[in-house]
Design an enzyme around this catalytic site. Structure first.
Site, mmCIF file in Angstrom:
data_model
loop_
_atom_site.group_PDB
_atom_site.id
_atom_site.type_symbol
_atom_site.label_atom_id
_atom_site.label_comp_id
_atom_site.label_asym_id
_atom_site.label_seq_id
_atom_site.Cartn_x
_atom_site.Cartn_y
_atom_site.Cartn_z
ATOM 1 N N ALA A 191 47.938 -18.306 -64.439
ATOM 2 C CA ALA A 191 47.746 -18.906 -63.311
ATOM 3 C C ALA A 191 46.947 -18.589 -61.974
ATOM 4 C CB ALA A 191 49.330 -17.399 -62.581
ATOM 5 N N SER A 192 47.361 -18.235 -60.842
ATOM 6 C CA SER A 192 46.270 -18.150 -59.555
ATOM 7 C C SER A 192 45.271 -17.848 -60.083
ATOM 8 C CB SER A 192 46.879 -17.871 -58.119
ATOM 9 O OG SER A 192 48.059 -18.046 -58.383
ATOM 10 N N VAL A 193 45.337 -17.252 -61.034
ATOM 11 C CA VAL A 193 43.154 -17.233 -61.400
ATOM 12 C C VAL A 193 42.838 -18.664 -61.869
ATOM 13 C CG1 VAL A 193 41.093 -16.004 -63.405
ATOM 14 C CG2 VAL A 193 43.270 -14.419 -62.749
#
Ligand SMILES: [Zn+2]
Length: 827
Positions: free
Chosen positions: A77-79
């Protein structure tokens, strides 16, 4: 010298012992969370290149999932954003772009002239969130890609949220646009560029960009899910996941550690180039943000991190730069609790482990009106966690419901149980009948929300409290003690201000007690004006209407008109017909309310199950002519039965307490009307209460059965028996014995419907996520025992009561737990 040497030698050993302790604690916490369905994933903790801890917990998919391993690839995801930022930095080192170039230089169709690459990297562009734009304009059957997102922006040109560089606001569109730039500049798709420039050089064998446009995925890819009532349910990629840049990188804890360690070296880009990524970006006004390029800067030079949340995935990477310590935690069960707890342990901060309890073997009535069903229910801390067929976790507290009925805790929409609550914090009057939330501030009398909140903070109580703002209390504050008149316009304006302020602080709305002298002399306009102010602030209206007897019909007209004019929900409280010659008219009155509802007016009612009311004897004089013998005679003939009505409280002459008005008349050799006038006169100073017999049971039943009536007590701790027994009286006398409605309907009228009438959220139903206010009772034995002579007798059949997950009442005794909270409107 020697001493110093010893100290220096011990320090690293001490630090080593300390980290070992922490790792042990983290391992046991993760095991605990995993066993409670609160974590499913992989974790790695490293220091200076050495892996200190590495472990996998749980499964790789909701159905037929293999066990996870530390080489399982999670959707980051946003990592992922740190990888997108790295690709831009690589292109910058290759001299193919500059951070301060306009995006339009590379993407000609990009419709915002002044936005730069740097503003995309640092979330300072002001671009709108692409999820919203796509949902608004796109056919949801098409897969969303970077190309069609860019086309959508070019076509619709949605307006910016703020001027570029003026503010910081996290926005995924920044990073999907960066992915488009990578493709435009390098001539390679981002996944290929990623493979060639990051994954291959660092030997990240299980790390890749994946989108649903790609038909096959590497075998290490795992899937997201979440638990629903104890069962895993798949929750993985959706139609939007054809897009890259903001998410879509898959990786393992092992690969992520290799990546993270490479950031300390010049393997991918020069260290000086990478420094930009960990430097807080500045706004136009020079103010520093807390974000670099794809990294949150928690503390510059000390700690940077990023979370990632999408579908079933909840991830975290934290870098402690000075110690070269790293935490990587990947979860595919939509659980977030492990992230904060593990971080806190590493940082020597306190943490609380969530606690669960299981209630088994109950007939569950959920408060919606649906039929009871055999079930178990699990609580987590103060909330409901799951319902259904649930088996206990290791060492879990299990309560056997013994086949009894479990319902949401009862909500009392008109209560006076706050009187003396600061001393009587167990509130047994409420809990013994299953009430878990009281709504006070009724009949026009209230304490300011601030005062109530402080009272509950200073003296924690076992039940929840919500409040209306009282009309008479507003009059007392603004009319210089002269209440037996209409308010002038400046007084009304002042009342409006106080009312709006109180509603903004959490009051549910405006309450009036128009039959009482403090409210009686107000004009209809005064009340409408205030109701409009309440409506404007998002509040509601509840009323002890102007007359419950001689002027009942015009009083109903008044409240209907308030709903119509002020356009807010209105509730008739303790609905009744208190006049003998009008008995039997309940259905005609309800038809009138139905007509108002058909007109669009949200009018509802609450009602208590007694034919006797309790109030001051002064309400028996509708014209407030307390010494008029004609009015007194009218009262004894029409408005109450003097031979059945008892003075419950009379401090001026305690000999009258417990006597009927007829008996008091006999004591003084006078008629009942004369006795009534005497009681008013002698009670002028110290007041008094009378339990007035003036309703018919048929009318009470008709009102209780109305679809829009919820149950209330109007009770306090003592006095009228309703204070201890209103709700259990409905369950015993009216549901079990008289069978006026199914048990599920009665519960609905005590819980789900009531919450709806009050605008209280997350209470009143048994549903995952709702607060754990519950009552366990035996429908075969439940009954009220309180009477006018024994008003504090406890109910039978109430086995256990929970408030916010804590047992407050059990086996007819309070547990002295005080978990009650003040419930604000819109909480
Ligand atoms: Zn009242």
């Amino acid at each position: 010298m020697r001493k110093l040497f010893i100290v220096l030698a011990i320090l690293p050993l001490f630090a080593l012992a300390q980290i070992k302790d922490k790792i042990q604690k983290i391992d046991s916490v993760l095991n605990y969370l995993y066993q409670h369905q609160l974590f499913n994933g992989t974790v790695l903790i490293g220091e200076k290149g050495k892996v200190l801890y590495k472990k996998a917990f749980g499964m790789s998919a909701a159905v037929n999932g293999k066990p996870l391993s530390t080489t399982s690839s999670f959707n980051l995801a946003s990592v992922s954003k740190q990888f997108t930022a790295m690709m831009i930095m690589i292109l910058k080192e290759q001299g193919k772009l500059q951070y301060d170039d306009a995006v339009q230089k590379y993407l000609a169709s990009f419709p915002y002239e002044s936005i730069t690459i740097r503003q995309l990297l640092t979330h300072t562009s002001g671009l709108p969130e692409y999820f919203d734009v796509a949902e608004r304009y796109m056919n949801l059957l098409d897969t969303l890609t970077n190309a069609n997102m860019l086309a959508l922006l070019a076509d619709k040109k949605p307006s910016l949220v703020f001027k570029p560089g003026e503010k910081w606001e996290y926005c995924n569109t920044n990073y999907t646009t960066l992915a488009s730039i990578i493709e435009a500049v390098s001539g390679m798709t981002p996944d290929k560029f990623f493979e060639q420039h990051i994954a291959k050089p660092l030997k990240l064998n299980n790390t890749f960009i994946y989108s649903i446009k790609m038909k096959t995925s590497p075998s290490s890819r795992i899937f997201g899910f979440h638990y629903e009532n104890g069962e895993p349910v798949a929750e993985d990629l959706v139609w939007m996941d054809g897009i890259m840049g903001d998410g879509a990188v898959y990786s393992t804890v092992e690969d992520l550690y290799k990546w993270e360690q490479a950031l300390y070296t010049g393997k991918l880009i020069k260290k000086t180039t990478f420094n930009d990524a960990l430097t807080p970006a500045a706004l136009n006004n020079g103010k520093a943000t807390q974000y670099g390029f794809g990294w949150f800067i928690d503390e510059p030079g000390v700690k940077v991190s990023h979370t990632g949340s999408w579908v079933g995935f909840r991830n975290l990477i934290v870098r402690y730069l000075q110690k070269n310590q790293t935490l990587i935690l990947l979860d595919n069960s939509r659980n977030t609790r492990a992230r904060a707890i593990v971080t806190n342990i590493l940082e020597d901060k306190s943490y609380v482990l969530p606690e669960t309890q299981l209630i088994t073997n109950v007939q569950l009535i959920d408060g919606t009106g649906m039929a009871a069903k055999k079930s178990s229910i699990r609580l987590i801390d103060n909330r409901i966690y799951a319902t259904g067929e649930l088996s206990p976790f290791p060492n879990e507290t299990v309560i056997d419901g013994k086949g009894m009925t479990l319902a949401p805790g009862f909500i009392d929409s008109h209560s006076h149980h706050d009187w003396g609550l600061e001393k009587n914090t167990d509130a047994v009057a409420a809990t013994n009948q299953g009430i878990t939330t009281i709504v006070v501030g009724q009949d026009g009398e209230s304490k300011p929300v601030d005062t109530l909140k402080k009272m509950i903070t200073d003296h924690p109580v076992s039940i929840n409290v919500a409040s209306y703002t009282g009309h008479a209390s507003l009059r007392e504050k603004t009319m210089r003690g002269m209440l037996l008149r209409a308010a002038d316009s400046s007084e009304v304006n002042e009342m409006k201000k106080l009312l709006i302020d109180d509603i903004q602080k959490g009051s549910l709305g405006l309450s009036t007690g128009l039959e009482y002298e403090e409210g009686f002399y107000s004009t209809r306009d005064e009340v409408i004006e205030l109701a409009k102010a309440a409506a404007g602030a998002g509040g509601r209206y509840i009323s002890h209407i102007r007359s419950e007897d001689i002027n009942l019909e015009t009083s109903l007209d008044e409240i209907i008109n308030i709903g119509r004019e002020a356009k807010l929900p209105v509730q008739i409280s303790h609905f009744k017909i208190a006049m003998r010659s009008k008995w039997g008219n309940a259905n005609r009155i309800l038809a009138r309310l139905e007509a108002a509802r058909a007109e669009g007016i949200d009018i509802t009612a609450d009602c208590y199950p007694y034919t006797m009311w309790s109030s001051t004897p002064r309400v028996l004089f509708p014209k407030k002519d307390f010494s008029n013998p004609v009015s007194a005679s009218y009262a004894t003939e029409e408005l109450f039965d003097p031979s059945a009505s008892v003075m419950t409280h009379f401090p001026a002459n305690t000999k009258y307490e417990g006597k009927t008005v007829t008996e008091i008349a006999a004591m003084n050799n006078e008629t009942a009307p004369a006795a009534l006038m005497r009681l008013i006169k002698e009670g002028e100073e110290k007041g008094g209460s009378i339990a007035g017999a003036s309703m018919s049971d048929e009318d009470v039943i008709s009102f209780l059965k109305w679809n829009y009536t919820n149950v209330c007590s109007d009770g306090a701790d003592g006095g009228h028996p309703r204070g201890y027994g209103a709700f259990t009286r409905i369950l015993g006398r009216y549901v079990r014995e008289k069978k006026i409605m199914p048990l599920e309907t009665a519960i609905y009228k005590m819980t789900g419907l009531t919450a709806e009438h009050l605008g209280i959220h997350n209470r009143g139903l048994i549903m995952p996520g709702y607060y754990a206010d519950l009552v366990l009772f035996d429908p075969v034995t439940v009954s009220d025992n309180s009477t006018f002579t024994d008003s504090k007798a406890l109910s039978s059949g109430i086995a256990m009561v929970w408030v916010n997950g804590k047992i407050v009442y059990r086996d007819q005794k309070p547990t002295h737990e005080h978990p009650g909270v003040f419930i604000r409107r819109n909480d």
